[in-house]
Design an enzyme around this catalytic site. Structure first.
Site, PDB file in Angstrom:
ATOM      1  N   GLU A 178      19.280  58.291   3.380  1.00 56.57           N
ATOM      2  CA  GLU A 178      17.943  57.678   3.362  1.00 56.57           C
ATOM      3  C   GLU A 178      17.854  56.431   4.246  1.00 56.57           C
ATOM      4  O   GLU A 178      16.781  56.056   4.681  1.00 56.57           O
ATOM      5  CB  GLU A 178      17.524  57.347   1.925  1.00 56.57           C
ATOM      6  CG  GLU A 178      18.491  56.491   1.135  1.00 56.57           C
ATOM      7  CD  GLU A 178      19.650  57.283   0.527  1.00 56.57           C
ATOM      8  OE1 GLU A 178      19.780  58.489   0.811  1.00 56.57           O
ATOM      9  OE2 GLU A 178      20.445  56.673  -0.215  1.00 56.57           O
ATOM     10  N   THR A 233      32.864  58.859  -3.242  1.00 53.43           N
ATOM     11  CA  THR A 233      33.621  59.731  -4.154  1.00 53.43           C
ATOM     12  C   THR A 233      32.794  60.061  -5.398  1.00 53.43           C
ATOM     13  O   THR A 233      32.810  61.196  -5.879  1.00 53.43           O
ATOM     14  CB  THR A 233      34.947  59.047  -4.534  1.00 53.43           C
ATOM     15  OG1 THR A 233      35.658  58.792  -3.319  1.00 53.43           O
ATOM     16  CG2 THR A 233      35.804  59.930  -5.413  1.00 53.43           C
ATOM     17  N   ALA A 234      32.035  59.081  -5.883  1.00 60.29           N
ATOM     18  CA  ALA A 234      31.246  59.321  -7.102  1.00 60.29           C
ATOM     19  C   ALA A 234      30.239  60.440  -6.877  1.00 60.29           C
ATOM     20  O   ALA A 234      30.136  61.373  -7.693  1.00 60.29           O
ATOM     21  CB  ALA A 234      30.535  58.034  -7.516  1.00 60.29           C
ATOM     22  N   GLY A 236      30.360  62.702  -4.503  1.00 66.64           N
ATOM     23  CA  GLY A 236      31.133  63.918  -4.212  1.00 66.64           C
ATOM     24  C   GLY A 236      31.553  64.644  -5.490  1.00 66.64           C
ATOM     25  O   GLY A 236      31.482  65.866  -5.575  1.00 66.64           O
ATOM     26  N   GLU A 253      34.236  65.097   2.247  1.00 63.11           N
ATOM     27  CA  GLU A 253      34.906  63.978   2.917  1.00 63.11           C
ATOM     28  C   GLU A 253      34.466  62.735   2.179  1.00 63.11           C
ATOM     29  O   GLU A 253      33.344  62.276   2.347  1.00 63.11           O
ATOM     30  CB  GLU A 253      34.477  63.887   4.384  1.00 63.11           C
ATOM     31  CG  GLU A 253      34.739  65.110   5.213  1.00 63.11           C
ATOM     32  CD  GLU A 253      36.216  65.372   5.460  1.00 63.11           C
ATOM     33  OE1 GLU A 253      37.042  64.521   5.088  1.00 63.11           O
ATOM     34  OE2 GLU A 253      36.523  66.431   6.003  1.00 63.11           O
ATOM     35  N   CYS A 287      35.068  55.211   6.421  1.00 63.55           N
ATOM     36  CA  CYS A 287      35.949  55.668   5.347  1.00 63.55           C
ATOM     37  C   CYS A 287      37.416  55.626   5.786  1.00 63.55           C
ATOM     38  O   CYS A 287      38.308  55.725   4.955  1.00 63.55           O
ATOM     39  CB  CYS A 287      35.553  57.049   4.866  1.00 63.55           C
ATOM     40  SG  CYS A 287      35.302  58.177   6.213  1.00 63.55           S
TER      41      CYS A 287
HETATM   42  P1  ADP Z   1      26.638  55.210  -0.181  1.00 68.34           P
HETATM   43  O1  ADP Z   1      26.882  54.678  -1.552  1.00 68.34           O
HETATM   44  O2  ADP Z   1      27.566  54.707   0.857  1.00 68.34           O
HETATM   45  O3  ADP Z   1      25.191  55.171   0.266  1.00 68.34           O
HETATM   46  P2  ADP Z   1      26.393  57.923  -0.987  1.00 68.34           P
HETATM   47  O4  ADP Z   1      27.485  58.824  -1.396  1.00 68.34           O
HETATM   48  O5  ADP Z   1      25.446  57.427  -2.032  1.00 68.34           O
HETATM   49  O6  ADP Z   1      27.071  56.726  -0.236  1.00 68.34           O
HETATM   50  O7  ADP Z   1      25.525  58.587   0.166  1.00 68.34           O
HETATM   51  C1  ADP Z   1      25.983  59.602   1.045  1.00 68.34           C
HETATM   52  C2  ADP Z   1      24.931  60.692   1.104  1.00 68.34           C
HETATM   53  O8  ADP Z   1      24.818  61.262  -0.197  1.00 68.34           O
HETATM   54  C3  ADP Z   1      23.538  60.234   1.481  1.00 68.34           C
HETATM   55  O9  ADP Z   1      22.918  61.256   2.237  1.00 68.34           O
HETATM   56  C4  ADP Z   1      22.861  60.105   0.135  1.00 68.34           C
HETATM   57  O10 ADP Z   1      21.461  60.231   0.191  1.00 68.34           O
HETATM   58  C5  ADP Z   1      23.461  61.279  -0.569  1.00 68.34           C
HETATM   59  N1  ADP Z   1      23.398  61.242  -2.039  1.00 68.34           N
HETATM   60  C6  ADP Z   1      23.516  60.181  -2.859  1.00 68.34           C
HETATM   61  N2  ADP Z   1      23.393  60.565  -4.151  1.00 68.34           N
HETATM   62  C7  ADP Z   1      23.216  61.917  -4.132  1.00 68.34           C
HETATM   63  C8  ADP Z   1      23.027  62.936  -5.124  1.00 68.34           C
HETATM   64  N3  ADP Z   1      23.018  62.644  -6.411  1.00 68.34           N
HETATM   65  N4  ADP Z   1      22.863  64.200  -4.701  1.00 68.34           N
HETATM   66  C9  ADP Z   1      22.867  64.514  -3.404  1.00 68.34           C
HETATM   67  N5  ADP Z   1      23.041  63.628  -2.421  1.00 68.34           N
HETATM   68  C10 ADP Z   1      23.204  62.345  -2.776  1.00 68.34           C
END
Ligand code: ADP
Length: 479
Positions: A178, A233-234, A236, A253, A287
């Site tokens: 986003e 990771t959370a 993922g 990843e 990362c």
């Molecule tokens: P950060 O905390 O660095 O922003 P995120 O893992 O939240 O890393 O973001 C990586 C990608 O995962 C972004 O495209 C984000 O929009 C997406 N994302 C975050 N939460 C979710 C979710 N619950 N389901 C699918 N995509 C998500």
């Protein structure tokens, strides 16, 4: 790229307003709003997945050579639009323009690589145990790929995934981060202009408030056969679980916690140079950034002295579009607050500040050196994801390897040594997917990128990158 950067979603070969209104995108260096971008919904996901599923029926039947021609046109489009894409990437991500342009080239390198590698998706002819049978294997594309990408390499990660997916014969639906949807939409425009057939690539941005619903729609769809994610990771773990309901192939990843070790036999000047790249590239927001820096007690003071001098001399913070800037802002307030808290708590617990240590203005955090770091401090326990070098002292090789491996993560690891036997020993002993020996920059399209432990599953790039998007079919002929 013709007619500027789009702000609408790209679904099934058309520019769509999406069903959820719009959301703002900000320049993290100034806080100014850059654009309002289409906010896609789970219904938009369904439309895009249907289109991708339909497009798969014909895309899968094209030959690897025909697909290679499309991939090379995407590479050419990225190269010819490099300046425009790098500018928007810098504006929404904050990274210096030179790094942004390098990233566009990096994305292009995967299209070139997989255009070539796609033509070498060999099967096998296996001697049959029975005289009456003949046996072969063939590689086939799995189907629709859902690709969820992060903000720290807004086009690099898209390129690495899409190139492999398309070369394999898959179609894809991309959900960009986003914070950086404009770069992803610029990529969609490049695909459109390169003649990628409708539905083969769709890009659906959405706001943070919709990300879970949109992510769930991708995970739950029985028409999506593989999900590839780069991010925390959370998230993922959540996606991994959610994909269980449809038994998707999954490629993850995730976070890293890279050890960076300087042994007594190292060339300290070279180790400092490596530390500057491994720690401060992308303002530490990668990362594979060096996270815990273990320096042998015999070279510790010299290393810290030279690193502090290099920080003073070489790093310049500012807007990424200004000349000479090589340190941008932190991506957003959430990440900034996390970094401030982690550093403050570590200082309160006894870390010594050699440089920086206090937030700058806005989302700028100064290059920071902390010494006397111990394993109980947040900067040694969590992924820093910012320009903070956390330096720990060690005495013995065995001790430092054990400390380096005492983490749930295992993406990259780096060490500096002048001892060849030690180079082999430690490279083999580190529990990571990628090792840099006297070298901080390991990522390239020709070699596999990926982690072990909770840093992820699967490989991107290299000849192995196609495995994520293909399955091996066995065909038995009775004769
Ligand atoms: P950060 O905390 O660095 O922003 P995120 O893992 O939240 O890393 O973001 C990586 C990608 O995962 C972004 O495209 C984000 O929009 C997406 N994302 C975050 N939460 C979710 C979710 N619950 N389901 C699918 N995509 C998500």
């Amino acid at each position: 790229m013709s007619q500027g950067i789009p702000t609408k979603a790209y679904i099934s070969g058309s520019w769509s307003a999406g069903g959820g209104g719009t959301f703002p995108v900000y320049d993290p260096a100034t806080g100014a709003e850059i654009a309002q971008v289409a906010d896609c919904t789970p219904e938009d996901v369904a439309t895009a997945v249907d289109a991708a599923s339909e497009a798969f029926k014909t895309w899968r039947l094209t030959s690897p050579k025909e697909r290679a021609a499309v991939l090379l046109r995407i590479r050419d489009g990225l190269n010819s639009s490099k300046d425009a894409i790098a500018t928007i990437l810098t504006r929404e991500n904050g990274k210096p323009k030179g790094e942004a342009a390098g990233e566009v080239g990096f994305a292009g390198s995967f299209f070139e690589w997989f255009a070539e590698e796609g033509r070498r998706q060999y099967g096998e002819t296996v001697p049959s145990p029975a005289a009456s049978k003949r046996m072969v294997t063939v590689r086939q594309p799995v189907g629709v790929a859902a690709l969820i990408t992060p903000w720290n390499f807004p086009i690099g990660m898209i390129g690495r995934k899409v190139a492999a997916a398309l070369a394999a014969g898959c179609t894809c639906v991309i959900k960009p981060a986003e914070d950086t949807p404009l770069t992803a939409l610029a990529f969609a425009k490049v695909c459109e202009e390169a003649g990628v057939p409708a539905g083969v690539v769709s890009v659906l941005p959405c706001s943070r408030s919709r990300v879970q619903a949109v992510g769930a729609a991708l995970c739950d769809s029985p028409k999506v056969q593989v999900l590839s994610f780069t991010g925390s990771t959370a998230v993922g773990k959540w996606l991994y679980q959610r994909c269980g309901s449809t038994i998707k192939k999954i490629s993850l990843e995730l976070g890293g916690d890279a050890p960076f070790i300087v042994f007594p036999s190292a060339d300290v000047g070279r180790a400092v140079e490596g530390a500057m790249a491994a720690k401060f590239r992308n303002t530490g927001q990668t990362c594979v950034s060096a996270n815990r820096m273990f320096v042998h007690e015999s070279v510790h003071d010299e290393f810290v002295k030279q690193l502090a001098e290099a920080v003073d001399k070489q790093l310049k913070s500012g807007h990424g579009l200004e000349n000479g800037v090589n340190q941008g802002p932190i991506i957003n307030q959430r990440q900034f607050d996390r970094l401030v808290k982690m550093t403050e708590e570590s200082i309160a617990a006894g870390a010594k500040v050699v440089r920086g240590g206090k937030p700058g203005g806005g989302l700028f955090y100064p290059p920071t050196l902390l010494t006397g770091v111990t394993l109980n401090m947040p900067v040694a326990k969590e992924e820093i994801f910012g320009p903070v070098a956390a330096i720990l002292k060690f005495r013995e090789e065995e001790e430092v390897v054990q400390l380096a491996n005492a983490t749930n993560m295992g993406l990259a690891g780096y060490f500096y040594t002048g001892d060849v036997s030690q180079a082999w020993r430690v490279a083999e002993a580190l529990e990571v997917g990628m090792v840099g020996v006297n070298e901080p920059m390991v990522s390239t399209c020709e070699l596999p990128f990926g982690g072990v432990k909770q840093s992820g599953l699967g490989k991107e790039g290299s000849l192995h990158g196609l495995d994520e998007y293909t399955h091996l079919k066995y065909i038995c002929f009775g004769i």
